[in-house]
Every structure is written in structure tokens, then in C-alpha cells.
Design an enzyme around this catalytic site. Structure first.
Site, PDB file in Angstrom:
ATOM      1  N   GLY A   1       0.786  -1.226   0.000  1.00  0.00           N
ATOM      2  CA  GLY A   1       0.000   0.000   0.000  1.00  0.00           C
ATOM      3  C   GLY A   1       0.821   1.280   0.000  1.00  0.00           C
ATOM      4  N   ASP A   2       2.114   1.204   0.338  1.00  0.00           N
ATOM      5  CA  ASP A   2       2.966   2.391   0.348  1.00  0.00           C
ATOM      6  C   ASP A   2       4.411   1.992   0.062  1.00  0.00           C
ATOM      7  OD1 ASP A   2       3.491   5.123   0.543  1.00  0.00           O
ATOM      8  OD2 ASP A   2       3.820   5.053   2.697  1.00  0.00           O
ATOM      9  N   LEU A   3       4.564   1.108  -0.900  1.00  0.00           N
ATOM     10  CA  LEU A   3       5.890   0.567  -1.208  1.00  0.00           C
ATOM     11  C   LEU A   3       6.648   1.540  -2.113  1.00  0.00           C
ATOM     12  CD1 LEU A   3       7.616  -1.920  -0.629  1.00  0.00           C
ATOM     13  CD2 LEU A   3       6.789  -2.892  -2.772  1.00  0.00           C
TER      14      LEU A   3
END
Length: 135
Positions: free
Chosen positions: A26-28
Site C-alpha cells: 500500500g505504500d511501497l
């Protein structure tokens, strides 16, 4: 307004044709991938998003970009597509939708970043046109 309408249409098409949903980080992005002792790499600060793999690479595409990001974004999409066996068209389509959403977040937060998000949306739209759209 035309970008929002196009993003809504593409989102509906992408969602309707989505492959198997996965649990994504989700926030890579660059700042959330660390060298580690127990594994070669460690992903930190997960958000836990459900979606297809092509959506999972979007934060990496949109971070740490030079002033003229066209070449770097194209290279990133093509590397992810090749090395992870993802569909470059779907990456570009999801990225377009996400960039339009990011522009709205900038407006809502009064952060002043909406123009850069819109420029990215236009760039992703151009790449998608080059790759050939999904339908």
C-alpha cells in the site's frame, strides 16, 4: 473535470477486469524498502491495501522523480512489468487513476501539489495510449 471523468471510467473498467485480489503493501516506495540482516530487503510501514499486483507498484512509480520524469517512469513501468510479469498497460492505467486521486487529495489538504499530480496523470495517460489501452 475531463481527467476525473476519464479516471472514473478507467477505474470502473480496471475493477471489473481485475485479476485475483491480493493484500498489497500500500505504500511501497524507496523510503520504505530497507536493507536487512534477516532478509536481503525489508519492506516497512505497510498500509494493507487490497488490489491487484499492478496497483501495488504505483507508490514506487510516483516517488523520487526528477524534474522531467517521463523517461524514469517509463523505465520503471517496463522493469516492473518484465521482472514481476505484470501488465504495463494496467500499471499505467492504475497509475493514471491514482494520480488523479492524488490531485484531489492535494486540493482537499490545500497542499499546493495538485499541478504536479495532474502532470503525472497526463503522463500516465500518454503512456497508456502508447502501450495500447485495455479494451
Amino acid at each position: 473535470e475531463p481527467l476525473v471523468q476519464k479516471a472514473e471510467q478507467r477505474f470502473a473498467e480496471l475493477h471489473a477486469t481485475m485479476g485475483r485480489p491480493l493484500l498489497l503493501h500500500g505504500d511501497l516506495h524507496h523510503g520504505n524498502i530497507l536493507s536487512a540482516a534477516r532478509e536481503p530487503w525489508l519492506a516497512i510501514d505497510p498500509k494493507g491495501v487490497i488490489g491487484e499486483a499492478e496497483y501495488g507498484v504505483i507508490p514506487f512509480l510516483m516517488n523520487h522523480l526528477p524534474e522531467q520524469p517521463e523517461v524514469r517512469i517509463r523505465r520503471r513501468i517496463e522493469r516492473f512489468a518484465e521482472r514481476m510479469e505484470l501488465d504495463a498497460r494496467r500499471i499505467a492505467a492504475w497509475a493514471f487513476c491514482h494520480a488523479v486521486l492524488s490531485a484531489w487529495w492535494c486540493v482537499e489538504d490545500e497542499a499546493g501539489c495538485e499541478q504536479s499530480a495532474i502532470r503525472l496523470a497526463v503522463l500516465f495517460d500518454q503512456l497508456l495510449n502508447e502501450y495500447g489501452y485495455l479494451t
